[in-house]
Motif scaffolding. Sequence first.
Motif, mmCIF file in Angstrom:
data_model
loop_
_atom_site.group_PDB
_atom_site.id
_atom_site.type_symbol
_atom_site.label_atom_id
_atom_site.label_comp_id
_atom_site.label_asym_id
_atom_site.label_seq_id
_atom_site.Cartn_x
_atom_site.Cartn_y
_atom_site.Cartn_z
ATOM 1 N N LEU A 1 0.830 -1.205 0.000
ATOM 2 C CA LEU A 1 0.000 0.000 0.000
ATOM 3 C C LEU A 1 0.865 1.256 0.000
ATOM 4 O O LEU A 1 0.574 2.223 -0.712
ATOM 5 N N LEU A 2 1.939 1.255 0.785
ATOM 6 C CA LEU A 2 2.830 2.414 0.849
ATOM 7 C C LEU A 2 3.517 2.666 -0.491
ATOM 8 O O LEU A 2 3.686 3.816 -0.911
ATOM 9 N N GLU A 3 3.888 1.589 -1.177
ATOM 10 C CA GLU A 3 4.508 1.729 -2.497
ATOM 11 C C GLU A 3 3.516 2.303 -3.493
ATOM 12 O O GLU A 3 3.874 3.126 -4.345
ATOM 13 N N LYS A 4 2.261 1.892 -3.371
ATOM 14 C CA LYS A 4 1.220 2.404 -4.270
ATOM 15 C C LYS A 4 0.987 3.893 -4.039
ATOM 16 O O LYS A 4 0.840 4.670 -4.989
ATOM 17 N N ILE A 5 0.983 4.294 -2.755
ATOM 18 C CA ILE A 5 0.786 5.700 -2.424
ATOM 19 C C ILE A 5 1.917 6.564 -2.996
ATOM 20 O O ILE A 5 1.681 7.675 -3.474
ATOM 21 N N LYS A 6 3.139 6.062 -2.955
ATOM 22 C CA LYS A 6 4.283 6.806 -3.503
ATOM 23 C C LYS A 6 4.101 7.104 -4.990
ATOM 24 O O LYS A 6 4.607 8.106 -5.495
ATOM 25 N N GLU A 7 3.387 6.223 -5.699
ATOM 26 C CA GLU A 7 3.217 6.372 -7.143
ATOM 27 C C GLU A 7 2.059 7.298 -7.513
ATOM 28 O O GLU A 7 1.903 7.672 -8.672
ATOM 29 N N PHE A 8 1.238 7.672 -6.537
ATOM 30 C CA PHE A 8 0.079 8.507 -6.828
ATOM 31 C C PHE A 8 0.493 9.876 -7.338
ATOM 32 O O PHE A 8 1.483 10.463 -6.901
ATOM 33 N N ARG A 9 -0.319 10.392 -8.269
ATOM 34 C CA ARG A 9 -0.176 11.750 -8.773
ATOM 35 C C ARG A 9 -1.542 12.429 -8.688
ATOM 36 O O ARG A 9 -2.559 11.768 -8.498
ATOM 37 N N LEU A 10 -1.564 13.734 -8.851
ATOM 38 C CA LEU A 10 -2.842 14.437 -8.858
ATOM 39 C C LEU A 10 -3.682 14.058 -10.074
ATOM 40 O O LEU A 10 -4.893 14.306 -10.095
ATOM 41 N N LEU A 11 -3.067 13.447 -11.077
ATOM 42 C CA LEU A 11 -3.820 12.947 -12.229
ATOM 43 C C LEU A 11 -4.592 11.669 -11.902
ATOM 44 O O LEU A 11 -5.396 11.220 -12.709
ATOM 45 N N ASP A 12 -4.332 11.080 -10.744
ATOM 46 C CA ASP A 12 -5.113 9.938 -10.290
ATOM 47 C C ASP A 12 -6.291 10.484 -9.500
ATOM 48 O O ASP A 12 -6.101 11.091 -8.436
ATOM 49 N N ASP A 13 -7.509 10.284 -10.008
ATOM 50 C CA ASP A 13 -8.643 11.028 -9.468
ATOM 51 C C ASP A 13 -8.929 10.744 -7.994
ATOM 52 O O ASP A 13 -9.353 11.642 -7.259
ATOM 53 N N ASP A 14 -8.680 9.520 -7.535
ATOM 54 C CA ASP A 14 -8.932 9.232 -6.118
ATOM 55 C C ASP A 14 -7.969 10.005 -5.216
ATOM 56 O O ASP A 14 -8.360 10.513 -4.159
ATOM 57 N N PHE A 15 -6.711 10.103 -5.644
ATOM 58 C CA PHE A 15 -5.729 10.869 -4.876
ATOM 59 C C PHE A 15 -6.034 12.364 -4.972
ATOM 60 O O PHE A 15 -6.000 13.086 -3.963
ATOM 61 N N MET A 16 -6.340 12.819 -6.179
ATOM 62 C CA MET A 16 -6.666 14.231 -6.376
ATOM 63 C C MET A 16 -7.851 14.641 -5.518
ATOM 64 O O MET A 16 -7.840 15.696 -4.865
ATOM 65 N N SER A 17 -8.894 13.792 -5.481
ATOM 66 C CA SER A 17 -10.086 14.114 -4.697
ATOM 67 C C SER A 17 -9.752 14.283 -3.221
ATOM 68 O O SER A 17 -10.288 15.170 -2.541
ATOM 69 N N LYS A 18 -8.836 13.440 -2.719
ATOM 70 C CA LYS A 18 -8.459 13.532 -1.307
ATOM 71 C C LYS A 18 -7.633 14.782 -1.041
ATOM 72 O O LYS A 18 -7.833 15.462 -0.016
ATOM 73 N N VAL A 19 -6.738 15.119 -1.952
ATOM 74 C CA VAL A 19 -5.902 16.315 -1.780
ATOM 75 C C VAL A 19 -6.764 17.583 -1.771
ATOM 76 O O VAL A 19 -6.533 18.504 -0.969
ATOM 77 N N PHE A 20 -7.784 17.620 -2.636
ATOM 78 C CA PHE A 20 -8.614 18.821 -2.756
ATOM 79 C C PHE A 20 -9.820 18.815 -1.818
ATOM 80 O O PHE A 20 -10.530 19.821 -1.728
ATOM 81 N N GLU A 21 -10.034 17.714 -1.114
ATOM 82 C CA GLU A 21 -11.200 17.594 -0.243
ATOM 83 C C GLU A 21 -11.208 18.686 0.829
ATOM 84 O O GLU A 21 -10.244 18.849 1.578
ATOM 85 N N ASP A 22 -12.317 19.444 0.896
ATOM 86 C CA ASP A 22 -12.500 20.498 1.913
ATOM 87 C C ASP A 22 -11.390 21.545 1.895
ATOM 88 O O ASP A 22 -11.162 22.219 2.912
ATOM 89 N N ASP A 23 -10.713 21.703 0.774
ATOM 90 C CA ASP A 23 -9.611 22.668 0.707
ATOM 91 C C ASP A 23 -9.930 23.728 -0.350
ATOM 92 O O ASP A 23 -9.570 23.598 -1.516
ATOM 93 N N TYR A 24 -10.619 24.767 0.077
ATOM 94 C CA TYR A 24 -11.031 25.822 -0.853
ATOM 95 C C TYR A 24 -9.822 26.528 -1.457
ATOM 96 O O TYR A 24 -9.862 26.973 -2.612
ATOM 97 N N GLU A 25 -8.736 26.642 -0.698
ATOM 98 C CA GLU A 25 -7.552 27.340 -1.198
ATOM 99 C C GLU A 25 -6.942 26.594 -2.385
ATOM 100 O O GLU A 25 -6.545 27.209 -3.385
ATOM 101 N N CYS A 26 -6.877 25.260 -2.293
ATOM 102 C CA CYS A 26 -6.352 24.459 -3.404
ATOM 103 C C CYS A 26 -7.262 24.560 -4.626
ATOM 104 O O CYS A 26 -6.789 24.681 -5.762
ATOM 105 N N ILE A 27 -8.565 24.505 -4.393
ATOM 106 C CA ILE A 27 -9.521 24.587 -5.500
ATOM 107 C C ILE A 27 -9.470 25.961 -6.146
ATOM 108 O O ILE A 27 -9.526 26.092 -7.377
ATOM 109 N N GLU A 28 -9.324 27.001 -5.328
ATOM 110 C CA GLU A 28 -9.199 28.351 -5.884
ATOM 111 C C GLU A 28 -7.941 28.492 -6.717
ATOM 112 O O GLU A 28 -7.965 29.126 -7.787
ATOM 113 N N LEU A 29 -6.836 27.930 -6.265
ATOM 114 C CA LEU A 29 -5.606 27.963 -7.052
ATOM 115 C C LEU A 29 -5.844 27.348 -8.428
ATOM 116 O O LEU A 29 -5.446 27.913 -9.460
#
Length: 263
Positions: free
Chosen positions: A12-40
């Motif tokens: 699982l840790l190796e898989k997480i290392k490979e994640f990019r913002l182009l991976d929608d599940d990872f992107m969704s978590k990064v932007f979740e409840d973060d208005y500043e990131c979405i505004e950027l």
Amino acid sequence: MLDEINNRKKALLEKIKEFRLLDDDFMSKVFEDDYECIELLLHIIMEKSDLKVKEAHTQYTIKNLIGRSVRLDIYAVDTVGKKYNIEVQRVDKGAAAKRARYNSSVMDANSLVPGSDFIDLPETYVIFITEKDIMNGNKAVYHVDRVIKETGKSFDDEAHIIYVNGAYRDETPIGQLMHDFSCKNPNEMYFKILADKTRYFKEDEKGVTAMCKIIEDLIDSEKKEIALKMLRDGKLQKEEIAKYFGLTLEQVEELERSQYVQS
């Protein structure tokens, strides 16, 4: 048993290392409840540095009681009422023209209350960030708007579709943003706010735990989906399906009941 748990965690840790913002599940978590990131994101794509978000959701489902519902990667509303659907798509067919049309139509259908006037429809933007340049024009951004063929004038229905070329690279904000969307290492990102959030989910103990849970849920969901298909095919007994997919017999029987509810 302990070795099996440690090996699973390592995978699982190796898989997480490979994640990019182009991976929608990872992107969704990064932007979740973060208005500043979405505004950027919207500041750069829309080229409006004063745009302010007043409402935002990730993995937001819009129900359609008589047709197909949709789940939007990011749904946002700005302070003047404009609505945005941002989708990350690594596969070209996921950003097909009719997908954009449908997302736009569902947002419209859920924007008016009974008795309201059509003039009250908000301006909407469906934005696809694609891994490849699916328009093949070597441009950073493609704007799609309806025009009147005979005059060349805008139809001005305020429904917009935007494609962002995830393969585009230069030193402009959009080129740097697309670099960051493809970047696995937060230390190599241009935008600090995105780097910090990415680092949190890749390196911080709490963030990594949250990502591990998401991956495990996805794996479990995929297993159940395949098991359900095998149940429908009727080629294996329920006991065999439970054995091969690491499910209990009760879980398989619950899947069997669910297919009749869905049909």
